[in-house]
Enzyme design. Structure first.
Site, PDB file in Angstrom:
ATOM      1  N   GLU A 134       0.794  -1.235   0.000  1.00  0.00           N
ATOM      2  CA  GLU A 134       0.000   0.000   0.000  1.00  0.00           C
ATOM      3  C   GLU A 134       0.825   1.282   0.000  1.00  0.00           C
ATOM      4  OE1 GLU A 134      -2.892  -0.159   3.130  1.00  0.00           O
ATOM      5  OE2 GLU A 134      -3.880  -1.910   2.283  1.00  0.00           O
ATOM      6  N   GLU A 185      -5.431  -8.740   0.967  1.00  0.00           N
ATOM      7  CA  GLU A 185      -6.048  -8.350   2.243  1.00  0.00           C
ATOM      8  C   GLU A 185      -7.515  -8.058   1.984  1.00  0.00           C
ATOM      9  OE1 GLU A 185      -4.436  -5.000   4.447  1.00  0.00           O
ATOM     10  OE2 GLU A 185      -2.392  -5.711   4.159  1.00  0.00           O
TER      11      GLU A 185
HETATM   12  C1  BGC Z   1      -3.033  -2.362   5.890  1.00  0.00           C
HETATM   13  C2  BGC Z   1      -3.023  -3.075   7.202  1.00  0.00           C
HETATM   14  C3  BGC Z   1      -4.120  -2.513   8.083  1.00  0.00           C
HETATM   15  C4  BGC Z   1      -5.446  -2.765   7.421  1.00  0.00           C
HETATM   16  C5  BGC Z   1      -6.645  -2.255   8.199  1.00  0.00           C
HETATM   17  C6  BGC Z   1      -4.398  -2.066   5.348  1.00  0.00           C
HETATM   18  O1  BGC Z   1      -4.452  -0.740   4.963  1.00  0.00           O
HETATM   19  O2  BGC Z   1      -2.218  -3.022   4.961  1.00  0.00           O
HETATM   20  O3  BGC Z   1      -1.770  -2.960   7.776  1.00  0.00           O
HETATM   21  O4  BGC Z   1      -4.091  -3.029   9.362  1.00  0.00           O
HETATM   22  O5  BGC Z   1      -5.479  -2.159   6.171  1.00  0.00           O
HETATM   23  O6  BGC Z   1      -6.580  -0.893   8.381  1.00  0.00           O
END
Ligand code: BGC
Length: 443
Positions: A165, A348
């Site tokens: 990111e 993610e």
């Molecule tokens: C990030 C994580 C973060 C998650 C929730 C993403 O932006 O890669 O490190 O914990 O979102 O905010």
């Protein structure tokens, strides 16, 4: 109810980040990173720190057990740059490499594919002191760090992600100051940080490729389809500007070697001759982090004159983020149609909710189960329609240090009791486990 059946070789798993789970910030010669400094400056909302976090540094075997029991076949973790090179460059700490060595061997022994991410926000403080992502001095050290880590692990780790990111690092870390290192440099600070990360990524990809073959090289970007709050031309234009900043500088940088036309004028003084070729790289796999869409409007006084509009949504997480699984489906189709259907995976996806442990000692996180089900189904639909999606990794395996929110926001499918460090698999863990083992989701 629709049933989606996934390909046999589909990757199912979870993602984590070193700083958010490892703890042990002073162990074995690790150096300070920007988040240590930011925390010490009192910038974490609940006053907590990542000094212990989930203590994964000492409990990694138990955590591999959780991945294995779930039936996951993939795990994305990040490597802490300051554990390997405490000042960012120069002397290497073998103990740092040893930790990831053991972790990788443990994952492989458990039948889990290790997917390593080189940079999940823990920039060594000495490099920040030299300008951090505002300048070019970080580029060489990052490529060298990538070379050192891959020299140790690439015989066993096949999947390498350069950054996590870059848009969040740039906007929150250098634009608004909500994240470490906490600079409030506005739009130009954001664009500089984005471009320099793109350059470092290009250099790291080349450094690894020069010494190894047969690897899957890629990166991870947080992509959010941007739309306007309504069809007023100024709002439509604002959403397009934000799409350029948030999504396209990173995406079109690596995939097309292109500065988005909407940002070309502003980035003139940042981009030097040869940069476009240096940031472009034919990656093998793109990790997409997806949380929600962005609904924007024109409002002066903010970077790029853009601000949040009404998301027109009735489901929200504890982060006050809208729940919009259809945005993930749209995103995956966009890759199929606009980017040559390159291989992608969801690196993610998940949600924070205010979980409670019930008297039966369990966590019945029905909202998170629904969130995951709807998003996995969106992926299933996209796969059915020919999108080249290779896997789905939830965020996150464990509750963890949620950056500026500290330990107050829980994203895990496994609860962590921060007093005892006990792990409790939540209902969402069992749900994902069933999906991973069967390769089927019904929604
Ligand atoms: C990030 C994580 C973060 C998650 C929730 C993403 O932006 O890669 O490190 O914990 O979102 O905010």
């Amino acid at each position: 109810m629709t049933t989606y059946t996934f390909p046999k070789d589909f990757l199912w798993g979870a993602s984590t980040a070193a700083y958010q789970i490892e703890g042990a910030i002073d162990a074995d010669g690790r150096g300070p990173c920007v988040w240590d400094t930011f925390t010490a400056a009192g910038k974490i909302q609940d006053g907590s720190s990542a000094a212990v976090a989930c203590d994964h540094y000492h409990r990694w075997q138990e955590d591999i057990g959780l991945l294995k029991d779930a039936g996951f076949n993939a795990y994305r973790f990040s490597i802490a740059w300051p554990r390997i090179l405490p000042t960012g460059s120069g002397a290497v700490v073998e103990a740092g490499l040893d930790f990831y060595d053991k972790l990788v061997d443990g994952l492989l022994a458990a039948g889990i594919r290790p997917m390593a991410c080189l940079y999940h926000w823990d920039l060594p403080q000495p490099l920040e002191d030299k300008g951090g992502w505002q300048g070019r001095e970080v580029i060489g050290p990052f490529a060298e760090y990538a070379r050192i880590v891959s020299a140790r692990l690439a015989d066993r780790v096949k999947d390498w992600m350069m950054l996590n990111e870059p848009n969040v690092v740039a906007t929150h870390g250098y634009g608004t100051g909500e994240h470490a290192p906490g600079h409030k440099l506005g739009e130009m600070g954001m664009l500089r940080a984005l471009h320099h990360q793109n350059l470092a990524q290009g250099a790291a990809l080349r450094a690894i490729a020069a010494e190894h073959s047969g690897l899957t090289l890629g990166t991870v970007i947080n992509l959010q389809p941007c739309r306007a709050e309504d069809d007023r031309p100024e709002n439509v234009a604002a959403a397009a500007r934000w799409d350029a900043v948030w999504n396209r500088v990173a995406l079109d940088g690596v995939l097309r070697g292109q500065i988005p036309p909407l940002m070309a004028e502003k980035m003139k003084g940042i981009v030097q001759p040869g940069d476009e070729e240096a940031i472009r790289y034919p990656i093998d796999l793109l990790g997409i982090n997806y949380y929600s869409r962005m609904t924007m409007k024109h409002e002066e006084g903010h970077p790029f004159d853009v601000w949040w509009g009404d998301a027109h949504c009735d489901r929200w997480t504890a982060m006050a983020w809208p729940v919009q699984p259809d945005g993930l489906y749209d995103l995956l189709k966009m890759f199929r149609d606009d980017y040559g259907n390159i291989a992608v995976y969801v690196a993610e996806n998940g949600a924070a909710y205010d979980d409670v442990v019930t008297p039966d000692g369990k966590v019945h996180d029905a909202e998170r189960v629904a969130f995951l089900r709807d998003h996995v189904a969106a992926v299933g639909k996209a796969v059915q329609e020919g999108c080249n999606v290779k896997g789905y990794l939830c965020w996150s395996l464990l509750d963890n240090f949620e950056w500026a929110f500290g330990l107050s926001k829980r994203f895990g499918v496994v609860r962590v009791d921060y007093d005892t460090l006990q792990r409790i698999p939540k209902d969402s863990y069992h749900f994902l486990s069933t999906v991973a083992k069967s390769g089927v989701v019904e929604a």
